[in-house]
Scaffold this active site. Structure first.
Site, PDB file in Angstrom:
ATOM      1  N   PHE A 245      95.578-101.711  -0.441  1.00 19.29           N
ATOM      2  CA  PHE A 245      96.254-101.742  -1.751  1.00 19.29           C
ATOM      3  C   PHE A 245      95.891-103.058  -2.458  1.00 19.29           C
ATOM      4  CE2 PHE A 245      98.882 -99.618   1.437  1.00 19.29           C
ATOM      5  CZ  PHE A 245      99.065 -98.351   0.908  1.00 19.29           C
ATOM      6  N   ASP A 266      91.408 -99.793  -2.343  1.00 18.84           N
ATOM      7  CA  ASP A 266      92.359 -99.311  -3.351  1.00 18.84           C
ATOM      8  C   ASP A 266      91.951 -97.901  -3.760  1.00 18.84           C
ATOM      9  OD1 ASP A 266      94.602-100.980  -5.117  1.00 18.84           O
ATOM     10  OD2 ASP A 266      93.879 -99.170  -6.118  1.00 18.84           O
ATOM     11  N   ASN A 293      92.046 -93.615  -0.133  1.00 19.49           N
ATOM     12  CA  ASN A 293      93.485 -93.534   0.087  1.00 19.49           C
ATOM     13  C   ASN A 293      93.781 -94.308   1.369  1.00 19.49           C
ATOM     14  OD1 ASN A 293      96.052 -92.757   1.031  1.00 19.49           O
ATOM     15  ND2 ASN A 293      95.911 -90.829  -0.104  1.00 19.49           N
ATOM     16  N   ALA A 294      94.634 -95.308   1.267  1.00 15.11           N
ATOM     17  CA  ALA A 294      94.886 -96.195   2.405  1.00 15.11           C
ATOM     18  C   ALA A 294      95.412 -95.433   3.624  1.00 15.11           C
ATOM     19  CB  ALA A 294      95.887 -97.272   1.997  1.00 15.11           C
ATOM     20  N   ASP A 314     100.106-104.085   0.962  1.00 13.39           N
ATOM     21  CA  ASP A 314     100.884-104.385  -0.256  1.00 13.39           C
ATOM     22  C   ASP A 314     100.959-103.142  -1.135  1.00 13.39           C
ATOM     23  OD1 ASP A 314     102.272-105.641  -2.284  1.00 13.39           O
ATOM     24  OD2 ASP A 314     100.498-106.625  -3.128  1.00 13.39           O
ATOM     25  N   CYS A 354     107.664-104.185  -2.573  1.00 21.33           N
ATOM     26  CA  CYS A 354     108.218-104.647  -3.849  1.00 21.33           C
ATOM     27  C   CYS A 354     109.361-103.744  -4.317  1.00 21.33           C
ATOM     28  CB  CYS A 354     107.128-104.740  -4.907  1.00 21.33           C
ATOM     29  SG  CYS A 354     106.232-103.209  -5.139  1.00 21.33           S
TER      30      CYS A 354
HETATM   31  N1  SAH Z   1      97.872-106.359  -3.565  1.00 18.63           N
HETATM   32  C1  SAH Z   1      97.793-106.400  -4.996  1.00 18.63           C
HETATM   33  C2  SAH Z   1      98.830-105.553  -5.694  1.00 18.63           C
HETATM   34  C3  SAH Z   1      98.879-104.133  -5.235  1.00 18.63           C
HETATM   35  S1  SAH Z   1      99.642-103.048  -6.335  1.00 18.63           S
HETATM   36  C4  SAH Z   1      97.903-107.851  -5.451  1.00 18.63           C
HETATM   37  O1  SAH Z   1      98.327-108.687  -4.680  1.00 18.63           O
HETATM   38  O2  SAH Z   1      97.565-108.114  -6.604  1.00 18.63           O
HETATM   39  C5  SAH Z   1      99.443-101.534  -5.527  1.00 18.63           C
HETATM   40  C6  SAH Z   1      98.050-100.961  -5.558  1.00 18.63           C
HETATM   41  O3  SAH Z   1      98.046 -99.839  -4.680  1.00 18.63           O
HETATM   42  C7  SAH Z   1      97.567-100.437  -6.904  1.00 18.63           C
HETATM   43  O4  SAH Z   1      96.367-101.088  -7.237  1.00 18.63           O
HETATM   44  C8  SAH Z   1      97.305 -98.930  -6.671  1.00 18.63           C
HETATM   45  O5  SAH Z   1      96.120 -98.467  -7.298  1.00 18.63           O
HETATM   46  C9  SAH Z   1      97.128 -98.888  -5.174  1.00 18.63           C
HETATM   47  N2  SAH Z   1      97.433 -97.614  -4.499  1.00 18.63           N
HETATM   48  C10 SAH Z   1      98.477 -96.785  -4.722  1.00 18.63           C
HETATM   49  N3  SAH Z   1      98.476 -95.770  -3.825  1.00 18.63           N
HETATM   50  C11 SAH Z   1      97.414 -95.983  -3.000  1.00 18.63           C
HETATM   51  C12 SAH Z   1      96.898 -95.291  -1.856  1.00 18.63           C
HETATM   52  N4  SAH Z   1      97.494 -94.202  -1.378  1.00 18.63           N
HETATM   53  N5  SAH Z   1      95.805 -95.802  -1.264  1.00 18.63           N
HETATM   54  C13 SAH Z   1      95.208 -96.918  -1.715  1.00 18.63           C
HETATM   55  N6  SAH Z   1      95.649 -97.609  -2.791  1.00 18.63           N
HETATM   56  C14 SAH Z   1      96.745 -97.147  -3.425  1.00 18.63           C
END
Ligand code: SAH
Length: 410
Positions: A245, A266, A293-294, A314, A354
């Site tokens: 993420f 991401d 997808n994470a 995150d 968050c």
């Molecule tokens: N770590 C970042 C903030 C993350 S915000 C920082 O410190 O700036 C959350 C992120 O998760 C977003 O960019 C969104 O695109 C991503 N996201 C949401 N669902 C996801 C998934 N299933 N797999 C991977 N990324 C995802």
């Protein structure tokens, strides 16, 4: 004419200010330092409501003054107290004073950045107002009817205080729907909403119109820098990190100084493109940017027996409401469990949430249960929260929302 008693009218307050009478629950909440009054806790509204942005007085059932508040005709949070002083006047001097106090707080506490949150609603005594400073640019959000009504005044004061070259209105937050306010985002001053800022010695270009929140995750800024403090400076082998993420690479770009190789993941292609551009800006070449997808990737890496020295989690807020808590807990548990299976002994897990609805105690217990299931023993390195420019007001639990927990695998 009938001789019966005249209808009972609301008592006119001293000074003529329209005043709402609150029930005991609301009175107790206010006395406990929380500025919100729910609509269902208003026992009697004044006969004539003030216009949005004009003060409404508050009093308890015995007629004692509780201060003055902004009110909303549509939100369940009908009143937000601005001052406990019933005599306070919501004039230019009042707002100038609040803005100056917010600025003084940041000037005293913010370090190693050219971008920070200058005003954060309730935590700065300005409920419904958010102002972020990105170098010479300002981004603002007015999130209540009252703050929207005094937007021009607020911008005039901010201009006087800071002389911004760029001003961006990010009034595209969903809470504006609850206030029946128009939802819009626009550049109000300057030629471009793309700005370069520095965090902890790294340069980032952010788009203040398109970026998440008001352009980026300012609240994680201090946490990005904190992780490196727990990594060995001369490891026996090059460290490998996985930043899940990643958005625009906040953790990954900071880890690049400490690790040999980083994979940053991401689901959003545009976010990764911005991240990659930021890596180039800083001559960082040891990060692979992976669109995935994470959840799927974690499963794959586990099956492949991959190992890392650092894993950062995150995710976006899984629990946007209290009712979504059960699903959210399962989501957090799953990613923490799988991340722990990928970590080497001595490795570091960074686990963030968050969601305000998931407390630090909740997240600690989710990670503990994930560790037990993964057969790993964890020690707590540090329990962190949002950066200091997003102050936590002790009596307003909603102001504490970000958890960033650091663990080491024993
Ligand atoms: N770590 C970042 C903030 C993350 S915000 C920082 O410190 O700036 C959350 C992120 O998760 C977003 O960019 C969104 O695109 C991503 N996201 C949401 N669902 C996801 C998934 N299933 N797999 C991977 N990324 C995802």
């Amino acid at each position: 004419m009938s001789s019966s008693a005249p209808p009972k009218l609301p008592v006119a307050p001293a000074g003529g200010m329209p005043t709402a009478t609150l029930n005991d629950r609301a009175t107790q909440r206010l006395r406990g330092g929380h500025p919100w009054v729910y609509r269902s806790d208003v026992e009697q509204w004044p006969a004539v409501l003030p216009a949005p942005g004009e003060a409404m007085g508050l009093r308890d059932r015995r007629g004692r003054g509780l201060g003055i508040a902004d009110f909303s005709t549509s939100s369940q949070i009908a009143l937000r107290r601005l001052s406990p002083d019933p005599e306070a006047r919501l004039n230019r001097a009042f707002f100038l004073g609040r803005l100056q106090a917010a600025l003084a707080y940041r000037q005293a506490l913010v370090r190693d950045t050219t971008a920070y949150r200058l005003v954060w609603g309730e935590a700065d005594g300005l409920p419904g107002l958010v102002v972020d400073r990105y170098g010479a640019a300002l981004v603002f959000q007015t999130l209540t009817q009252a703050m929207a009504a005094r937007q021009d005044l607020l911008l005039e004061l901010l201009d006087e205080l800071l002389h911004p070259e760029v001003i961006v209105e990010r009034n595209d937050a969903k809470v504006r729907y609850l206030e029946e306010l128009e939802v819009r985002a626009q550049l109000l001053r300057g030629d471009s909403a793309a700005v370069a800022v520095r965090f902890n010695g790294l340069e980032f270009e952010l788009d203040l119109l398109q970026g998440q929140k008001t352009g980026g995750f300012l609240d994680q800024r201090e946490n990005w820098a904190a992780v490196g403090r727990y990594l060995p400076s001369d490891p026996p082998h090059g460290l490998e990190a996985l930043d899940l993420f990643t958005y625009q690479g906040g953790f990954a770009l900071h880890l690049a100084r400490h690790c040999h190789k980083i994979e940053a993941v991401d689901i959003s292609r545009p976010a990764l493109e911005a991240a990659e551009a930021n890596a180039r800006r800083n001559q960082i070449a040891n990060i692979d940017w992976i669109e995935a997808n994470a959840f799927d990737l974690l499963r794959e890496y586990q099956a492949q027996g991959r190992r890392f020295d650092v894993v950062v989690l995150d995710p976006p807020a899984f629990a946007k409401s209290r009712s979504a808590l059960g699903n959210a807990e399962r989501g957090y548990k799953e990613i923490n469990l799988r991340a722990l299976k990928l970590l080497r002994t001595g490795g570091v897990l960074v686990s963030c949430s968050c969601s305000h609805h998931v407390s630090e105690a909740d997240l600690l217990s989710i990670v503990a249960s994930a560790a037990l299931d993964a057969g790993r023993e964890l020690t707590v390195l540090e329990r962190r929260t949002q950066a200091l420019d997003h102050p936590v007001l002790l009596t307003v639990p909603e102001t504490l929302y970000l958890k960033c927990l650091l663990f080491r695998v024993r």
